[in-house]
Motif scaffolding. Structure first.
Motif: not given
Length: 228
Positions: A95-111
């Motif tokens: 994630a942009a703040d350095g945290a691990p990526i979550g399901w919603r963010a991963s779905f969005t970037r790959n969609l």
């Protein structure tokens, strides 16, 4: 390097992170490896499912759909942001703040890959990567994610492996640099000298001696972006 740079972010805890973002070249190589893996899996399955006739063809279409849409999402969320291709290239999605990526963010970037691939060969995504200071394609911009290089092994070898822990209070950049420098140099010092230096940070870690040194190692690991 022109195609790889750093991106500085400040976490909600007030900690500054210096993230080495990955440019389009290592990202493209990682994608190519993942693509080859998916093709190999499909070819292997086709030899088996081909024996089942029409039913096998139907199953094959379902598997191909799942591999195309869910392979990157499952790898990013379940494998700490690293698909086999990214792992081979030493990359990680966060994630942009350095945290691990979550399901919603991963779905969005790959969609949004379907947009980054327009009009052909990831042309739109390449232009976005080159134009953005953090080398993000459109999917990363919308999802709030980054692709970064993993920290060099030499850094982790210098300090003991400990469970990362955030500092109790926000630290200034100079204070963060001093703690990281301590963690990297302390293993080369005598125990007495190490503990003497660690005592200087007693007000921060609320400990002295070896316990203070261990607390500083944990904070340094957290500042360097390591997560267990």
């Amino acid at each position: 390097m022109l195609l790889d740079t750093h991106h500085d972010v400040v976490t909600p805890e007030g900690v500054a992170l210096h993230l080495p973002v990955a440019g389009p070249v290592p990202r493209a190589l990682a994608w190519a490896i993942d693509f080859a893996i998916r093709v190999a899996v499909l070819l292997a399955l086709s030899m088996v499912l081909g024996l089942l006739g029409g039913a096998g063809a139907g199953v094959m279409m379902v598997v191909a759909f799942l591999l195309y849409w869910f392979y990157p999402v499952a790898c990013e969320v379940l494998l700490d942001g690293r698909s086999p291709g990214k792992r081979a290239l030493g990359l990680r999605v966060i994630a942009a703040d350095g945290a691990p990526i979550g399901w919603r963010a991963s779905f969005t970037r790959n969609l949004l890959r379907v947009v980054d691939m327009l009009p052909f060969g990831y042309a739109f995504g390449l232009v976005a990567c080159l134009a953005d200071p953090a080398a993000r394609r459109l999917g990363d911009m919308v999802a709030g994610t980054l692709v970064v290089h993993l920290l060099p092994e030499t850094s982790s070898d210098a300090a003991p492996v400990v469970v990362p822990h955030p500092p109790r209070v926000p630290l200034q950049p100079a204070e963060q640099a001093a703690i990281v420098d301590f963690a990297e140099r302390a293993p080369a010092l005598t125990v007495a000298r190490r503990d003497e230096l660690a005592d200087l940070a007693a007000p921060l870690v609320q400990a002295r001696g070896s316990r203070a040194a261990e607390a500083l190692y944990a904070i340094a690991a957290w500042l360097l972006g390591r997560r267990l």
